[in-house]
Design an enzyme around this catalytic site. Structure first.
Site, PDB file in Angstrom:
ATOM      1  N   CYS A  92      -4.951  19.424 -76.507  1.00 15.27           N
ATOM      2  CA  CYS A  92      -5.556  20.115 -77.676  1.00 15.27           C
ATOM      3  C   CYS A  92      -5.582  19.077 -78.851  1.00 15.27           C
ATOM      4  CB  CYS A  92      -4.959  21.438 -77.881  1.00 15.27           C
ATOM      5  SG  CYS A  92      -5.101  22.495 -76.548  1.00 15.27           S
ATOM      6  N   HIS A 366     -12.156  27.091 -79.934  1.00 18.88           N
ATOM      7  CA  HIS A 366     -11.509  25.974 -79.956  1.00 18.88           C
ATOM      8  C   HIS A 366     -11.846  25.209 -78.830  1.00 18.88           C
ATOM      9  CE1 HIS A 366      -8.108  23.429 -79.417  1.00 18.88           C
ATOM     10  NE2 HIS A 366      -7.381  24.089 -78.788  1.00 18.88           N
ATOM     11  N   CYS A 396      -0.730  22.702 -81.945  1.00 19.29           N
ATOM     12  CA  CYS A 396       0.373  22.556 -80.956  1.00 19.29           C
ATOM     13  C   CYS A 396      -0.527  21.989 -79.851  1.00 19.29           C
ATOM     14  CB  CYS A 396       0.590  23.925 -80.334  1.00 19.29           C
ATOM     15  SG  CYS A 396      -0.576  25.041 -79.914  1.00 19.29           S
ATOM     16  N   GLY A 398      -0.258  20.749 -75.319  1.00 19.84           N
ATOM     17  CA  GLY A 398       0.113  21.030 -74.230  1.00 19.84           C
ATOM     18  C   GLY A 398       1.326  20.166 -73.840  1.00 19.84           C
TER      19      GLY A 398
END
Length: 410
Positions: A92, A366, A396, A398
Site C-alpha cells: 500500500c 484506496h 501502513c 503489508g
C-alpha cells in the site's frame, strides 16, 4: 546535496473498483497512468525528453498491470522512446515510495527531473490476483511469523487499543462528512484531471466512491467484514487466524472484529503523478516550485499486527527533519482501516482536526499503488488553500511496514 522541488501533482478521479460497472473499468491501467503523465505536459509545459525516469508504484504487478507498467505507460502516453520507467511494489505504500525514490534521485544530484507516482486498477486486477497469499506460500516463513490477513490485523489493533466499533464508525462518518464538504467546495479540483476514453470522451470527472448519505445508524447495521476470516483455518495448520493473533498477543481474550465495509478503505481504480525537479532545472524552465521534500523514512514493525509501523516511521521521519509533531500543520494518515489513524493519532498525540481534513480512503477509496502520491498531492493542495507550511504523509504497509514523507511549501 540538492533539494527536490515538487512542481506539480496530478491525479485521476477514483472510480469504483467494480468489474464492468466501475466507471474506469474499461480504461486500461497503462492508459490511466498515461493520462496523468500527459496532463503534466498540458499543465506545466513539461518536455518529456528531459524526464530522466518515471517511477511507478503498483501492488498487483500481473496481467494488465504486469510487464513493467511504468515503461508501458510511458509508451502508451506517446512519449519519446528515450523516456524510461521503473515499477515497484511496497504494497500500500508503493505510490509514496515511488515519489520518495524519485525525490532521492534528485536530492542526490544524479537526476534533474523525475516523475513519481502510482496506478492501480482494482476492477481489472483485483487484490490477490498474483496469488502470492500472505507469505508467498513459504512454509519456513510461516513458522517464523504466523501472518494473518490485514483485516484481522486491523481488528487486533482495535482490540489491543480498546477502539470500539462505535469509535471506528464515528471516525468513518467524519471521513465521509469531511470528504463531502471538500467535494462541495471544490477542494480536489486543483489536482484532479478527468479521465477520457481513447475517443476523447470523458468517462469520469469526479470521485465515484464517496457516500455522502452515510449515517451512523447505517454504519452500525453493517456486518463485521473479517469475523469469518478470523475463524478460518488454513489447510496446513491447526490454528485459525484469530488463534494465531492471540498466540502472538496472549494478553487478549479474543479478537474483537470491529471493521466493516463502512469503516475500512474502499476498493477503487486510480492513478497519480508528482513532478519533481532540481532547483537549477526548475529555474531554467521558469517553473515556480510548490514545495520541497524535507525528509522520508520507512520502518518495520511486527508483521502479525502488521499495520502499526506508521508510528515509528513518522517518528524516524520527524527526527531526520529535525522536527516534532507540533511543527507539522497537516497530517495525511491513510485510512486503510479506521483503527490505523486512530492509533497513530493516539500514539503521536495528534489532534484529529489536523488529520485527513478533507476525508480519507474510507470515503474516497484506496487505489493501492496510487494512494501515496494522491495523499501527498492532497496535503499540498490543502496547505496552499489554508496558507500553511508543512505536512506529514504516512501509510501502513503489508508485512508490518510503515512509510512517511514530510513536505514543506516554498
Amino acid at each position: 546535496m540538492s533539494e527536490a522541488w515538487v512542481i506539480d501533482h496530478v491525479r485521476t478521479p477514483r472510480g469504483k473498483g467494480k468489474k464492468e460497472t466501475g466507471a474506469l473499468y474499461n480504461i486500461h491501467p497503462q492508459e490511466l497512468f498515461a493520462q496523468t503523465l500527459n496532463a503534466l505536459i498540458r499543465r506545466d509545459g513539461l518536455d518529456p525528453r528531459d524526464v530522466e525516469d518515471v517511477v511507478v508504484g503498483t501492488v498487483s504487478e500481473i496481467e494488465d498491470q504486469g510487464g513493467c507498467i511504468a515503461r508501458m505507460a510511458v509508451l502508451a502516453a506517446g512519449w519519446p522512446s528515450e523516456a524510461t520507467g521503473v515499477s515497484l511494489n511496497r504494497f500500500c505504500g508503493s505510490g509514496l515510495q515511488a515519489v520518495n525514490f524519485a525525490a532521492m534521485g534528485v536530492m542526490s544530484g544524479q537526476q534533474d527531473l523525475v516523475v513519481g507516482g502510482g496506478v492501480e486498477s482494482m476492477s481489472r486486477v483485483p487484490l490477490g490476483s498474483d496469488k502470492s497469499g500472505l507469505d508467498g506460500h513459504n512454509r519456513h516463513l510461516r513458522e517464523l511469523h504466523a501472518l494473518v490477513p490485514q483485516g484481522v490485523s486491523a481488528d487486533l489493533i482495535a482490540t489491543l487499543e480498546g477502539f470500539s466499533r462505535a469509535d471506528c464508525d464515528r471516525f468513518a462518518l467524519e471521513s465521509q462528512r469531511r470528504c463531502n464538504h471538500a467535494v462541495k467546495n471544490g477542494y480536489f479540483k486543483k489536482s484532479m484531471e478527468p479521465v477520457k476514453d481513447l475517443d476523447g470522451k470523458i468517462v469520469l470527472a469526479e470521485d465515484e466512491y464517496p457516500r455522502p448519505e452515510t449515517t451512523l445508524e447505517g454504519l452500525g447495521k453493517l456486518e463485521p467484514s473479517f469475523l469469518g476470516m478470523g475463524a478460518y483455518r488454513m489447510k496446513d495448520g491447526p490454528l485459525t487466524f484469530d488463534e494465531k493473533a492471540k498466540n502472538r498477543y496472549p494478553q487478549i481474550e479474543f479478537v474483537n472484529h470491529v471493521h466493516t465495509a463502512g469503516n475500512s478503505s474502499g476498493i477503487v481504480d486510480g492513478a497519480s503523478v508528482v513532478l519533481l525537479a532540481a532547483p537549477d532545472y526548475a529555474k531554467s524552465r521558469g517553473w515556480k516550485p510548490r514545495a520541497r521534500i524535507i525528509a522520508t523514512a520507512t520502518y518495520g514493525d511486527d508483521p502479525v499486527i502488521m499495520l502499526t509501523a506508521p508510528v515509528p516511521a513518522s517518528k524516524r521521519c520527524l527526527k531526520k527533519a529535525g522536527m516534532t509533531v507540533n511543527d507539522i500543520d497537516l497530517f495525511e494518515i491513510n485510512e486503510a482501516f479506521a483503527a490505523v489513524p486512530l492509533k497513530v493519532m493516539k500514539d503521536l498525540g495528534i489532534p484529529h482536526d489536523k488529520v485527513n481534513v478533507n476525508g480519507g480512503a474510507i470515503a474516497l477509496g484506496h487505489p493501492l499503488g496510487a494512494t501515496g502520491a494522491m495523499l501527498l498531492g492532497t496535503a499540498l493542495d490543502e496547505l496552499e488553500r489554508i496558507n500553511k507550511t508543512t505536512a506529514l504523509i504516512t501509510m501502513c504497509i503489508g508485512g508490518g511496514m510503515g512509510i512517511s514523507t514530510i513536505i514543506e511549501r516554498i
